[in-house]
Design a protein around this motif. Structure first.
Motif, PDB file in Angstrom:
ATOM      1  N   UNK A  93       0.521  -1.345   0.044  1.00  0.00           N
ATOM      2  CA  UNK A  93       0.183   0.023  -0.032  1.00  0.00           C
ATOM      3  C   UNK A  93       0.890   1.130   0.107  1.00  0.00           C
ATOM      4  N   UNK A  94       0.240   2.319  -0.372  1.00  0.00           N
ATOM      5  CA  UNK A  94       0.655   3.737  -0.283  1.00  0.00           C
ATOM      6  C   UNK A  94       1.563   3.899   1.083  1.00  0.00           C
ATOM      7  N   UNK A  95       0.877   3.625   2.201  1.00  0.00           N
ATOM      8  CA  UNK A  95       1.054   4.121   3.330  1.00  0.00           C
ATOM      9  C   UNK A  95       2.504   3.355   3.626  1.00  0.00           C
ATOM     10  N   UNK A  96       2.655   1.998   3.299  1.00  0.00           N
ATOM     11  CA  UNK A  96       3.775   1.136   3.585  1.00  0.00           C
ATOM     12  C   UNK A  96       4.961   1.623   2.833  1.00  0.00           C
ATOM     13  N   UNK A  97       4.761   2.146   1.751  1.00  0.00           N
ATOM     14  CA  UNK A  97       5.662   2.556   0.930  1.00  0.00           C
ATOM     15  C   UNK A  97       6.309   3.858   1.498  1.00  0.00           C
ATOM     16  N   UNK A  98       5.213   4.712   2.077  1.00  0.00           N
ATOM     17  CA  UNK A  98       5.763   5.976   2.765  1.00  0.00           C
ATOM     18  C   UNK A  98       6.875   5.561   3.684  1.00  0.00           C
ATOM     19  N   UNK A  99       6.641   4.651   4.679  1.00  0.00           N
ATOM     20  CA  UNK A  99       7.461   4.278   5.802  1.00  0.00           C
ATOM     21  C   UNK A  99       8.644   4.180   5.204  1.00  0.00           C
TER      22      UNK A  99
END
Length: 629
Positions: free
Chosen positions: A435-441
């Protein structure tokens, strides 16, 4: 008698000058400025050696004026004909599809052979001043370049790149001397589509009047392409790089504000670029790709028809190095990769980092400023928008053909690269794994690697880098999301996105829309996290941050005119650079502004959710404010 009185007046004034030259030297000075202050203009409108006077005239026309903000500048430039970068007037950028050496021309980062200048005398303090009819002789390195009224302004196209001594005299009196030393300021423009200018081509698509009315999709792709009179033109056709990029606007303003320098703006940002895939390695699948690239089975090897032959960092080093470049030593490459080793998402891209090149010691022209926009593609933001706009299995239950509809919808979302906003978001059955949130991390790891590369390859001080956050295009007004009505799918701002789906597979009831609820999820889960991560990463690296997230407040995608898709019969109403309320392109805007017609390209809708020219102007003002701080 009048002639006698005038001659007597001049004689007495000359005596006064001779007698008081030493005492008053500090009260008379030379004020001067360079005319050809933007290196790109040295290469426009002619194909032989650059001419300082012609470049200066173009700069005077295109440069921002004192106290003129970017929006006012844009209106003036558009009224005067718009971007000077058309297909018939190539600039210093060489796309070079045949030799596969996209580059700036040799010497672009150097001073031009000659500068065009204007100069005038400035009288200060208790000096008696000069009669209006007094004549002065101007010499450059001892050679007379003008005999002119002392109170007037002189112009010359003969200042050498190495500088010269300018001297002004009247009779036997030397009134002023000034050593003119022109300099070159280097501005790098790096990153993704927001840095390149996607959505705002130098020359937008021009359309024939529609031959027949009806629904765009019912006309068919061939008829639509036939309506295109002239395909869009970009400074870089491969990367959708444009004069209207905020980075170009910032560079022009810097040139306008530095009268003794010329600005070499090395613009390398490319639509679709990521930190590794594009900046640290040759970019795979650039927007100017052909249809054959859709059938590609692997991206590990560079395909010149689909990819950029070199990374942005290698291209930057090539433009800045005074001699030939050399492969980056293994130990330096390992140092850059070190920060990326913990990556989980797209870790395979590390193998692509095999072409970085360095400049021999002492031979690099250091950049004065690095403008950077990157991170959105690394977290799959375009995929997040597709998650919202493309039909989902939950919104399209046409009972008689339920199984076929499910199969087609699922294929469309998988092939379209849908990215789930967060692990808990709905409608993610067909989304990519991460997900995008996981990639942001994991985004800070990528920025550490990029900072290491900046220091190793560009010798760039942390303070020279200005990183943008991204504008939020989803808000109608503060706290209120733009949104289509639920179950709406006809002639809305996203209707033409279905053009890439085979006609036989399309369903009339499919909902291509962006509802307020979907926008709310993106606004809650993705945008604030991305903004905070960019700002924190930049702060940790001691970069400056241009906070763009509020630029489009009240000017999001659902504001302004022509929100619904214009019919073919009304296509003449579309003016792509009109001062519309909204600052961002919708799907309909992108189609009408940059549809490629018969060109074998797949970027007609890629301008969606990118700033229009007014949006880029607003972004430029934020960067300029940041630089002043």
């Amino acid at each position: 008698m009048p002639i006698f009185r005038s001659a007597l007046k001049m004689f007495l004034w000359s005596l006064l000058m001779v007698a008081s030259a030493a005492a008053c030297a500090s009260e008379i000075s030379i004020e001067w400025e360079i005319g050809n202050r933007f290196r790109m203009f040295d290469y426009i409108s002619w194909h032989e050696a650059p001419h300082a006077g012609s470049s200066a005239a173009l700069f005077e026309k295109m440069a921002p004026r004192k106290n003129e903000n970017s929006a006012s500048w844009l209106r003036r430039v558009l009224a005067a004909g718009g971007s000077p970068y058309g297909a018939e007037r190539p600039g210093a950028w060489v796309e070079d599809d045949k030799a596969l050496r996209p580059r700036y021309q040799d010497g672009f980062a150097d001073a031009p052979p000659f500068f065009s200048i204007k100069a005038r005398l400035v009288v200060a303090g208790s000096h008696p001043g000069m009669p209006a009819d007094a004549r002065c002789v101007w010499r450059m390195d001892g050679q007379v370049i003008a005999t002119h009224a002392c109170s007037g302004e002189i112009a010359s196209d003969a200042l050498p790149a190495t500088g010269a001594l300018l001297e002004v005299s009247t009779g036997d009196a030397v009134l002023a001397r000034e050593r003119l030393v022109p300099t070159v300021k280097i501005v790098l423009g790096l990153g993704d589509s927001y840095g390149a200018g996607e959505g705002a081509p130098d020359v937008p698509t021009t359309w024939h009047p529609a031959l027949k009315d009806g629904d765009w999709l019912s006309l068919g792709r061939r008829d639509i392409d036939g309506f295109v009179k002239k395909a869009p033109v970009w400074l870089s056709q491969r990367c959708n790089r444009s004069f209207y990029s905020y980075q170009n606007m910032v560079a022009l303003r810097i040139a306008a504000d530095t009268p003794h320098s010329t600005v070499a703006f090395i613009h390398l940002a490319c639509a679709g670029a990521e930190i590794v895939d594009g900046m640290l390695a040759p970019q795979r699948m650039v927007p100017g790709q052909g249809s054959q690239c859709d059938k590609r089975t692997t991206r590990d090897a560079v395909d010149p028809a689909c990819d950029t032959p070199v990374s942005q960092l290698t291209a930057a080093v090539g433009a800045l190095c005074k001699v030939g470049t050399q492969p980056l030593p293994d130990q330096d490459l390992d140092r850059i990769k070190e920060a990326l080793l913990p990556l989980e998402h797209q870790r395979h891209q590390l193998a692509w980092m095999n072409e970085l090149r360095a400049c021999p010691a002492g031979q690099l022209r250091r950049p004065d400023l690095v403008l950077l926009s990157v991170g959105g593609n690394d977290i799959g933001f375009s995929g997040v928008i597709k998650w919202a706009i493309l039909p989902s299995l939950h919104s399209d239950k046409f009972i008689p053909r339920l199984m076929q509809t499910r199969k087609v919808v699922s294929a469309v979302r998988r092939k379209g690269g849908v990215v789930c906003p967060s692990p808990g978001s709905p409608y993610c059955e067909e989304a990519e794994k991460t997900s995008a949130v996981e990639r942001i991390g994991q985004l800070p790891l990528r920025f550490v690697a990029l900072d290491t590369a900046f220091r190793k390859l560009l010798d760039a001080d942390a303070g020279t880098v200005v990183l943008n956050t991204y504008p939020n295009p989803l808000q109608k007004v503060a706290g209120t999301m733009c949104g289509d009505k639920a179950k709406s799918n006809t002639r809305n701002a996203w209707y033409l996105m279905r053009i890439h789906i085979p006609e036989m597979a399309q369903q009339k009831h499919w909902q291509f829309n962006l509802t307020e609820g979907e926008a709310g999820i993106v606004n809650r889960d993705v945008i604030p996290r991305l903004t905070q991560t960019l700002a924190r990463a930049a702060s940790k690296l001691r970069w400056r941050v241009a906070a763009q997230e509020r630029v489009m407040d009240g000017k999001g995608w659902c504001t302004g005119r022509y929100l619904d898709m214009l019919s073919p019969a009304n296509i003449g109403q579309w003016q792509p650079y009109d001062d519309n309320v909204r600052m961002v392109r919708t799907g309909a805007d992108s189609f009408l502004t940059q549809w490629p017609g018969n060109q074998d390209r797949s970027d007609g809708l890629l301008g969606a959710f990118h700033p229009n020219a007014q949006g880029y102007a607003a972004m430029a003002d934020v960067v300029l404010y940041t630089l002043k701080k």
